[in-house]
Design an enzyme around this catalytic site. Structure first.
Site, PDB file in Angstrom:
ATOM      1  N   GLU A  54       1.213  -1.315   0.398  1.00 35.44           N
ATOM      2  CA  GLU A  54       0.008  -0.083  -0.060  1.00 35.44           C
ATOM      3  C   GLU A  54       1.013   1.467   0.138  1.00 35.44           C
ATOM      4  OE1 GLU A  54       0.819   1.302   3.154  1.00 35.44           O
ATOM      5  OE2 GLU A  54       1.561  -0.263   3.236  1.00 35.44           O
ATOM      6  N   GLU A 104       4.382  -0.802   1.140  1.00 35.62           N
ATOM      7  CA  GLU A 104       4.842  -0.882  -0.288  1.00 35.62           C
ATOM      8  C   GLU A 104       4.877  -2.658  -0.069  1.00 35.62           C
ATOM      9  OE1 GLU A 104       8.400   1.139  -1.585  1.00 35.62           O
ATOM     10  OE2 GLU A 104       7.727   2.802  -0.666  1.00 35.62           O
TER      11      GLU A 104
END
Length: 346
Positions: A168, A312
Site C-alpha cells: 500500500e 509498499e
C-alpha cells in the site's frame, strides 16, 4: 456483491502425510524450524503433497486520506502521488525487491488525489481523489466501500499466481489502520498509534487524539460491523486489499501479509471470513507501534523481524525466498531411506 466464502484448509489425512514427509527428510525433526511450518501450511493451502511456488505477485494499492487535514502525518499528501510515480519509474524499494525475487509487481490507483492519465504499468481503479475526513464524517459511502471490495476481488480473479503479497501507499493510512485496529480488536487507541512516516511524540499524541475524537463522533452511527468499520475509518486502498484478500483465499492462493496497514485490512477480512487466516503467512513484524499487538490478536507467527516500517509490500517481497526454501526442501531433500542415512535411535 458476493463476499467469497472460504472453507478451512484443514484436512487431517493430508496434514498427517505432509508432516510425515517433512519429518522423514534427512534432518532431526523440527530442525528447519519455521520453514517446516511454512511448507506444511502451503501444502494444506494448495491441497497438495508436493506444493510449488512458480508464480508470485505483489499488488500495491495507493490511495489518499481526507484525515490528513487533521495534521496527522509528517509528510504532505502529495507524497502519495509522487511515490506512485516513483513506483512507475522502477525507483522504489518494492521495485528493487520484486525484481530481485522474480516477482510480478502491480500498481493500483485506488484513489490518489492526482490525475495520472493513462500510464503503462498503472491499474486505474480510482474511486475518487481520496477518502473524506473520518474525523468529521465517514471516510467513504457504502457504495464506494462495496465498489472498492469488488475492484480488489476482480483484480485477483485475473491473476494466475500461487502467492500474492499486498502492499500500500497512502499518506495518512497508518491513522486509518490504527482506527480500524482499535475498532476491530478493542485495544486502546494509544496502543494502536505509532510514528507512521516519522512523527515525533507530540505528533503521535495528536494522531491518537484525532482517532479518539473520531471514534466518539461515530459512536452512535452503528459503525461496529466489519464493513461499517471499514467504510467509516478505512481508505480506498485498504478496502481494495480486503476484497483482494478474500478472493485470493477463495482461489487457494498463499496470502503473504506485509505490515501494519495490510494487517489492518486482514483484521476486517478475518471478521468477514475467519477461515482466511488458514491461507496467510505473515512476512514480518513491523516496527510500527501496534503491529506486534495486531499479530498477537491474530495468533500470527511472523517469518522475519527486520524492524521494517516502509510498507509498499516490501516485507512480503523480502519473505519470498523463505517460501521458496520451504517448498524446495520438501520437494528436493533426500529422505533417510533414499540417502541411506540412519535415523534417530528409539
Amino acid at each position: 456483491m458476493r463476499i467469497p466464502h472460504l472453507a478451512s484448509t484443514h484436512d487431517a489425512a493430508l496434514a498427517s502425510a505432509l508432516q510425515a514427509a517433512i519429518d522423514n527428510k534427512t534432518k532431526p525433526q523440527g530442525s528447519l524450524g519455521v520453514l517446516e511450518f511454512v511448507a506444511h501450511r502451503i501444502g494444506l493451502i494448495q491441497q497438495s503433497h508436493t506444493p510449488r511456488i512458480d508464480r508470485a505477485a505483489v499488488v500495491v494499492f495507493a490511495g489518499d486520506h481526507g484525515v490528513v487535514a487533521e495534521n496527522i502525518s509528517a509528510y504532505p499528501q502529495s507524497v502519495t502521488w509522487q511515490m506512485v510515480e516513483n513506483f512507475l519509474q522502477q525507483g522504489a524499494a518494492i521495485n528493487v525487491f520484486a525484481r530481485q525475487n522474480d516477482c510480478a509487481l502491480h500498481i493500483v490507483d485506488a484513489g490518489v488525489n492526482h490525475e495520472f492519465g493513462e500510464r503503462e504499468g498503472l491499474v486505474a481503479r480510482k474511486l475518487g481523489p481520496g477518502t473524506r475526513n473520518f474525523a468529521q464524517e465517514p471516510a467513504m459511502s457504502a457504495a464506494q466501500c462495496e465498489q472498492a471490495l469488488q475492484y480488489g476481488m476482480d483484480l485477483v480473479e485475473a491473476m494466475p499466481v500461487d502467492v500474492i503479497g499486498f502492499g500500500e501507499m497512502g499518506i495518512g493510512n497508518t491513522t486509518a489502520a490504527a482506527a480500524i485496529m482499535h475498532k476491530i480488536t478493542g485495544i486502546a487507541v494509544a496502543e494502536c498509534v505509532g510514528a507512521g512516516t516519522g512523527l515525533a511524540a507530540d505528533g503521535i499524541l495528536r494522531k491518537q487524539q484525532v482517532i479518539e475524537r473520531a471514534v466518539a463522533l461515530h459512536a452512535h452511527a452503528h459503525a461496529d460491523t466489519p464493513l461499517e468499520i471499514l467504510r467509516t475509518f478505512g481508505g480506498f486502498e485498504i478496502a481494495m486489499i480486503v476484497g483482494a484478500m478474500l478472493k485470493a483465499g477463495e482461489r487457494r492462493m498463499v496470502l503473504l501479509i506485509d505490515g501494519f496497514i495490510v494487517t489492518s485490512a486482514l483484521l476486517v477480512a478475518a471478521k468477514l471470513q475467519p477461515a482466511i487466516l488458514d491461507y496467510c503467512l505473515f512476512s514480518h513484524c513491523s516496527d510500527e507501534h501496534g503491529h506486534r499487538r495486531m499479530l498477537q490478536h491474530l495468533d500470527a507467527r511472523p517469518l522475519m523481524q527486520l524492524d521494517l516500517r516502509l510498507g509498499e509490500g516490501t516485507g512480503s517481497a523480502l519473505a519470498l525466498p523463505l517460501l521458496h526454501a520451504a517448498v524446495n526442501f520438501l520437494a528436493q531433500m533426500a529422505t533417510f531411506s533414499s540417502a541411506q542415512v540412519s535415523e534417530k535411535s528409539a
